[in-house]
Scaffold this active site. Structure first.
Site, PDB file in Angstrom:
ATOM      1  N   PHE A  80       0.807  -1.223   0.000  1.00 57.17           N
ATOM      2  CA  PHE A  80       0.000   0.000   0.000  1.00 57.17           C
ATOM      3  C   PHE A  80       0.841   1.274   0.000  1.00 57.17           C
ATOM      4  CE2 PHE A  80      -2.110  -3.408   2.441  1.00 57.17           C
ATOM      5  CZ  PHE A  80      -3.039  -3.771   1.482  1.00 57.17           C
ATOM      6  N   THR A  85      -2.039  -7.193  -5.989  1.00 55.06           N
ATOM      7  CA  THR A  85      -2.901  -6.514  -6.953  1.00 55.06           C
ATOM      8  C   THR A  85      -3.372  -7.448  -8.049  1.00 55.06           C
ATOM      9  OG1 THR A  85      -0.875  -5.908  -8.075  1.00 55.06           O
ATOM     10  CG2 THR A  85      -1.815  -4.288  -6.587  1.00 55.06           C
ATOM     11  N   ARG A 136      -9.494   0.300 -20.075  1.00 57.90           N
ATOM     12  CA  ARG A 136      -9.775  -1.119 -20.242  1.00 57.90           C
ATOM     13  C   ARG A 136      -9.468  -1.869 -18.951  1.00 57.90           C
ATOM     14  NH1 ARG A 136     -10.466  -3.472 -24.650  1.00 57.90           N
ATOM     15  NH2 ARG A 136      -9.146  -2.122 -25.917  1.00 57.90           N
ATOM     16  N   THR A 140      -9.866  -9.599 -10.778  1.00 57.68           N
ATOM     17  CA  THR A 140      -8.873  -8.987  -9.886  1.00 57.68           C
ATOM     18  C   THR A 140      -9.047  -7.467  -9.830  1.00 57.68           C
ATOM     19  OG1 THR A 140      -7.274  -8.984 -11.704  1.00 57.68           O
ATOM     20  CG2 THR A 140      -7.186 -10.837 -10.173  1.00 57.68           C
ATOM     21  N   LYS A 181      -5.945   2.339 -17.437  1.00 56.65           N
ATOM     22  CA  LYS A 181      -5.658   3.582 -16.705  1.00 56.65           C
ATOM     23  C   LYS A 181      -5.289   3.339 -15.240  1.00 56.65           C
ATOM     24  CE  LYS A 181      -8.566   7.068 -18.145  1.00 56.65           C
ATOM     25  NZ  LYS A 181      -9.909   7.645 -18.464  1.00 56.65           N
ATOM     26  N   VAL A 204      -6.160   0.778 -11.586  1.00 62.16           N
ATOM     27  CA  VAL A 204      -7.323   0.597 -10.706  1.00 62.16           C
ATOM     28  C   VAL A 204      -6.945   0.501  -9.221  1.00 62.16           C
ATOM     29  CG1 VAL A 204      -8.796  -0.498 -12.425  1.00 62.16           C
ATOM     30  CG2 VAL A 204      -7.251  -1.916 -11.065  1.00 62.16           C
ATOM     31  N   GLY A 205      -5.670   0.593  -8.901  1.00 59.22           N
ATOM     32  CA  GLY A 205      -5.246   0.345  -7.526  1.00 59.22           C
ATOM     33  C   GLY A 205      -5.647   1.433  -6.551  1.00 59.22           C
ATOM     34  N   GLU A 206      -5.642   2.671  -6.991  1.00 57.51           N
ATOM     35  CA  GLU A 206      -5.816   3.774  -6.054  1.00 57.51           C
ATOM     36  C   GLU A 206      -7.206   4.378  -6.083  1.00 57.51           C
ATOM     37  OE1 GLU A 206      -2.351   5.045  -5.006  1.00 57.51           O
ATOM     38  OE2 GLU A 206      -1.315   3.757  -6.436  1.00 57.51           O
TER      39      GLU A 206
END
Lengths: 702, 329, 179
Positions: free
Chosen positions: A238, A468, A590, A596, A663, A665-667
């Site tokens: 994180f 992730t 996309r 996931t 683009k 997606v983690g944050e």
């Protein structure tokens, strides 16, 4: 830049490492089998600032099984200017909890006990750890921090905010604050370090093996080839495992003092609170001026944060503001105070997570002041081009997200009156906020693809999977880049034996690494066609390529957007808060793996809930350390805190961001949640909370 | 953690004898708090006498209609026991609102009562704490005390007792049976834990080497409808800010009898004697409940960071009694 | 101070000499090479170390090895037999009920223990009913019946997941619980 055709991408594949993880067989750093290890345990300073006047290690050294006690007297001299890495280099103490000695012993029990016997005397000096004391009339201590990302200037200004505010029909001018947050990845920071004639081997829990390799090599005056860093699985990070910190340097030092013997070092949960970074607390002022129709004439956002005296890290909390809404007069300003505290670091959506709490709470306050629906207010202020860069957006679907979210959430049935809904003693409210995160790419990645004559491809890159789903998603990217099936791809990562890679961070993993894999695949296909008649030669073919430049970066502003909705219940008599429902709609380009990616967004939204209601590192101003430094006292959301969570996304086809059209997606999942919840709490109770976390005492009737 | 001698005894008297000779020794039950504190160097026993399998692990009906809980009954078993659930539901609820399924499986009934405070300074040997090191000062009074006491505090200590079970037991007038170097005795739960006074290092009136062997619950018919309400910062797996254990016996609108105890507000589980006295024999209703709560809390001396506990405790008590009266909303 | 202990771990017997200070968790991880149970907090505050100890889920970080001589221990590695994953393990994969995977073995072992507890009629705070949370209060039955999502959430709250896969963990467990 050519885009690749999705075949594997878009498939909801199960995680490739799932079967290992559910049995506990996936190896995390501390679990790598080694022979005859020694164990390391640190001694931490008990003053916040001062000088060590004496160290008595005689009692510790006398313990059977103790191999060495390291102090600044006997530790190897390091070659690094990074203050956080300069462990055991002098008698100076810069924060409470800094490592001042360490014990190496035959077992973990002996090391820990012996460490408690090391006696350190200090000459303490008056410390300053209080950010709030920096605010009124103390601006001389504050300065503008250095840029974090060159693309985003720390301060921005356009037009005349003060004049626009003075003449605005409707104004909001409020101060919002966020506390000191600690990452608390479930796997603490762990290392197994071994020093041999060939150099260091480090099994390490990290977000970037390449960066660690460079940092350790420099500190010990080695060639990077003498430092091998291995990190196949990481138990959460994180942001806390991006930059090397004192723990890895100390483990390496310890390994040097027992050559040939692996040294195992795991920070305790308590130690992670002072040694692994944190999201700095912020004090933010937002000013919004608008016409009575809600059209913004002025947006001004200022933030004060803290860093240490060892090193600067500034969370860019105002970063998102210039990307959000159209207004002719705008400003952002960022200040940082140097305090006697550990250095903060990246934490999930650094900048946006805290900054958008302030901006999106203020937008809700403006909507109420204007008598407008908060979604309508945001739609009215939608810009045609990027307000600061004056570039078109490569894709921008904020309005679509808001409308789609409103439809799915049932927003149109909402009575905007506060305290209008009650059920069994609980006040019920709903709230909305916008989310955004930039599409970033980090430099320094290369990928190697080895094709063999049997139709298999080995894809090598020193990327890491911190949970992730990188291992799975990059395999899908590689399959499409090579126009092959997923089964033909053998992706190898998490090891500096592979080509270098940027760290896992900034939601930039797939962009940075995937683009390198696509480039290598392109070149591989060209080489096959031009030199080998389209068939892989018997001894195989290998290509290595860098992440190519993206020429569209100068032509387009690239951001993800989203809309966050929350329903809250606040108990009328006790102030207890529950969030039975969260809904997010995102526009993130996309989606490589819907399974996931959904988990990433879902996890981000739960993080948002946790930062809204539960989390806060409590600093004791007298001692200078976080006192609630364990998981019983620093609350992260438990299973019972999370209700129904819905994640949706808008199909987006953005040909400008990278060859995959992704683009990140983690944050973005965390961004805006705190505001949506605070806005819902206001709707439920009529009480506006501008100071996170929202705890029951703030809502308790008198 | 310092090293220690580990012993098991075959009888309770053997265990008591072992500890009598070791002034720095301790009994080991489930270990869920003791091992925790040993890792932190807060507890430093040089002998552990393992009593986990030594005392009874059964819940038995007594001839007077009460119930005896063996000291070694796990928190999970106790919470699930049909007799307890039927006759003293607040006790089951108290246990189930504490810790986690895993911890409840390890922790024993007696060990639950002998937990130490979760005051952050008590658990951190780098800060002064009168409970841990008498005479060093209390770090909490001027520091972080959001979770700490508002009633019965002393200038030496503002710690709270963390057990939820103890709060229910105090409300139910339970007693603990002990065996010590001086023989057996019976201690009312209301007297087991003490206020900090000038000796905050002493949580209970137990003497060194005195072992809790059982907990006896007297019969209390109206406790068959009783509640334990826990207010905390997380929906589960968190220590209390405030808890209320309550049972009330109302006939024709008049309070015949009532039992109320607060947790999370004091160095001991806080039996609300004043509130009970005010309510007994009077009409049952929201106003009366509120006045009784206010009377009980009139002596509260909160600190800057926990003043909210006063209205929270009041409102929680009123709501719990109303829920008992009216059934849950 | 050292002591000799024997354990049966995932079906295999072990005899070893341990420092009396060694926890069950450290004995498994550092001495027996079984790293399925994880160390997240070492103080019973996260649940990553959950194992089945003589059939019940417990935090192995707070259990001294010496105090559990002769115990039968099952970790997530031992739930899978003959290469076949336990139904909960398959359900966790299908529902993507984890991300980093560090809390996962503990979550799964905990879920196994939790379902046994529910089957035995053990109540939870939700069953027992805190009145304000909408419970019925004072229920005394031995049966729990079908677990609601709120029951699963409460019963699994001793296992923290920092990736916050909770919203996937609950349906994964429910799929198995409801057959």
């Amino acid at each position: 830049m050519s885009t690749i055709t999705p075949r594997a991408m878009g498939q909801a594949l199960d995680r490739l490492d799932g079967a290992d993880k559910v049995r506990g067989l996936a190896r995390y750093a501390f679990e790598h089998p080694v022979d005859h290890p020694a164990y390391l345990f640190p001694v931490q300073s008990t003053v916040a600032v001062g000088r060590i006047t004496g160290i008595d290690r005689s009692q510790a050294s006398a313990q059977p099984g103790v191999l060495a006690v390291l102090t600044y007297h006997n530790a190897p001299r390091l070659s690094t200017e990074d203050g956080e890495l300069r462990v055991l280099q002098s008698d100076e103490v810069a924060f409470r909890g800094q490592i001042v000695a360490a014990v190496i012993a035959e077992t973990s029990e002996i090391a820990r006990h012996a460490a408690s016997l090391v006696r350190v005397d200090y000459e303490g000096r008056t410390h300053n750890v209080d950010l709030r004391a920096e605010v009124p009339g103390h601006r001389e201590h504050l300065r503008v921090p250095n840029e974090v990302l060159p693309l985003f200037p720390m301060d921005t200004a356009e037009g005349d905010v003060d004049a626009a505010m003075a003449s605005a029909a409707v104004r909001v001018d409020e101060v919002y604050s966020t506390p000191w947050y600690t990452h608390n990845a479930l796997e603490p920071h762990t290392t197994i370090a071994c020093w041999t004639e060939e150099g260091f081997t480090l099994h390490l829990s990290t977000q970037g093996v390449t960066g660690i390799q460079a940092g350790v090599a420099q500190a010990f005056r080695l060639d990077p080839s003498q430092v091998r860093v291995i990190s196949p699985h990481v138990g959460g990070a994180f942001g806390s495992k991006v930059y090397p910190r004192a723990d890895v340097v100390l483990a390496a030092m310890a390994a040097r003092s027992v050559p040939g013997r692996p040294v195992k070092f795991a920070l305790t949960r308590q130690q992670t609170f002072s040694l692994t970074g944190y999201r700095p607390p912020t004090i933010q002022r937002v000013r919004l001026g608008a016409g009575s129709d809600g059209r913004l004439t002025a947006i001004d956002h200022r933030s004060i944060e803290q860093t240490s005296k060892l090193k600067e890290f500034a969370e860019h909390s105002t970063r998102a503001t210039p990307s959000m809404y159209a207004a002719p007069n705008r400003g952002t300003q960022q200040w940082v105070a140097e305090l006697d505290v550990p250095t903060p670091t990246i934490m999930r959506a650094p900048g946006e997570a805290s900054g958008m709490f302030a901006l999106e709470s203020a937008m809700d306050e403006l909507a109420i002041a204007c008598g407008l629906d908060p979604i309508e207010l945001r739609i009215r202020n939608e810009p045609d081009t990027h307000p600061h860069f004056h570039l078109p957006f490569s894709s921008r679907n904020l309005v679509t997200c808001l409308r789609e979210g409103a439809r799915r959430f049932g927003w149109e049935r909402r009575d905007p009156t506060p305290r209008a809904r009650r059920e069994g003693g609980w006040l019920i409210g709903t709230g909305v906020a916008a989310a955004t995160y930039p599409v970033l790419r980090l430099p320094g990645s290369k990928a190697t693809i080895r094709a063999d004559a049997n139709g298999r491809y080995a894809v090598l890159i020193a990327a890491v999977d911190i949970g992730t789903g990188t291992r799975t998603a990059l395999t899908q990217v590689a399959a499409d880049a090579l126009q092959a099936d997923v089964e033909q791809i053998d992706l190898r990562l998490g090891d500096t034996a592979y080509p270098p890679a940027a760290e896992e961070g900034a939601s930039a993993g797939i962009t940075s690494w995937g683009a390198a894999i696509c480039a290598a695949a392109d070149q591989l296909r060209q080489r096959l066609a031009t030199e080998h008649g389209g068939t892989v030669p018997a001894d195989g073919l290998e290509i290595t390529a860098d992440t190519p430049e993206n020429e569209y970066l100068k032509q387009y502003a690239m951001h993800s957007f989203g809309a966050q909705f929350a329903e809250v219940r606040v108990h009328e008599e006790t102030g207890e808060i529950r969030v039975p429902r969260q809904l997010g709609v995102f526009a993130c380009g996309r989606i490589v793996n819907p399974k996931t990616a959904r988990s990433q967004l879902l996890g981000g939204m739960a993080w948002g809930l946790s930062m809204s209601l539960h989390e806060q590192s409590v600093l004791d101003l007298r001692f200078g350390h976080v006192v609630n430094h364990d998981l019983a006292q620093y609350h992260i959301s438990s299973n019972a805190d999370i209700g129904a969570v819905e994640v949706h996304w808008i199909e987006e086809d953005d040909p400008y961001v990278n060859p995959m059209g992704t683009k990140g997606v983690g944050e973005i999942g965390i961004v805006g949640v705190a505001a949506a919840i605070a806005n819902a709490v206001y709707h439920a109770t009529g009480i506006r909370i501008r100071d996170l976390p929202i705890t029951l005492d703030k809502l308790l009737p008198g | 953690m310092r090293t220690f001698r580990y012993e098991r005894a075959s009888t309770t008297s053997g265990a008591v004898a072992l500890l009598a000779e070791a002034p720095h020794g301790a009994f080991l039950g489930g270990g869920t708090n003791l091992v925790d504190l040993m890792k932190l160097d807060v507890a430093r026993p040089d002998l552990l006498v393992d009593v986990r399998r030594l005392t009874s692990d059964r819940v038995e009906e007594l001839s007077n209609g009460g119930v005896r809980i063996g000291a070694g009954v796990s928190n999970s078993q106790l919470a699930a026991d049909p007799l307890i659930r039927r006759r003293y539901p607040m006790l089951s609820q108290a246990l189930l609102s504490g810790a986690s399924g895993q911890l409840r499986n390890l922790a024993t009934a007696a060990g639950n009562l002998l937990q130490r405070t979760r005051c952050p300074y008590f658990q951190d040997v780098t800060t002064p704490c009168n409970k841990r090191e008498p005479g060093t000062g209390c770090s909490a009074i001027e520091g972080h005390h959001r979770d700490l006491a508002i009633l019965g505090t002393s200038p030496e200590c503002v710690a709270t007792h963390p057990s939820d079970l103890a709060v229910a037991l105090v409300a139910l007038d339970a007693v603990v049976r002990t065996e010590g170097p001086d023989g057996e005795r019976v201690i009312p739960m209301t007297e087991l834990h003490r206020l900090p006074g000038a000796e905050p290092q002493r949580d209970t009136v137990l003497r060194h080497g005195e072992l809790i062997t059982a907990i006896d619950l007297p019969p209390l018919a109206f406790a068959a409808c009783s509640y334990f309400r826990k207010i905390r910062d997380r929906a589960s797996y968190a220590f209390a800010l405030v808890t209320v254990a309550a049972a009330i016996d109302v006939v024709d609108g008049v309070v015949r009898d009532v039992r109320i105890a607060f947790g999370g507000v004091a160095h001991k589980p806080w039996r609300a004697i004043k509130a009970e006295e005010l309510l007994r024999g009077g009409p049952a209703g929201e106003d009366q409940f509120r006045r009784a709560a206010e009377a009980e809390l009139a002596d509260a001396r909160p600190l800057a960071g926990n003043a909210f506990k006063v209205p929270l405790a009041r409102n929680t008590m009123v709501r719990t009694l109303l829920d008992l009266l009216e059934g849950p909303r | 101070m050292e002591a000799e202990v024997t354990f049966r771990v995932d079906g295999t017997s072990h005899r070893l000499t341990v420092d009396v200070r060694t926890t069950l968790l450290d004995a498994l991880r550092e001495r027996l090479g079984n790293t399925s149970a994880k160390k997240g907090c070492d103080h019973g505050q996260c649940g990553a170390c959950t194992v089945l100890l003589d059939g019940q889920r417990v935090n192995s970080c707070l259990a001294l090895a010496v105090a559990h001589d002769g115990a039968e221990i099952v970790t997530a590695a031992g739930l899978a037999s003959d290469g076949e994953l336990h139904p909960l393990q398959s359900a966790f994969i299908r529902h993507d009920a984890f991300q980093c995977g560090y809390c996962t073995p503990g979550q799964i072992v905990s879920a196994v223990g939790m379902l046994r507890e529910a089957e035995a009629g053990w109540p939870s705070a939700v069953t027992a009913g805190q009145p304000a949370d909408g419970g019925s209060g004072g229920s005394d039955g031995p049966t729990v019946g079908i677990l609601t999502d709120d029951e699963v959430r409460e019963r699994m709250s001793g296992n923290l997941c920092r990736c916050a896969a909770y919203a996937n963990i609950v349906p994964a467990i429910q799929e198995v619980a409801r057959g």
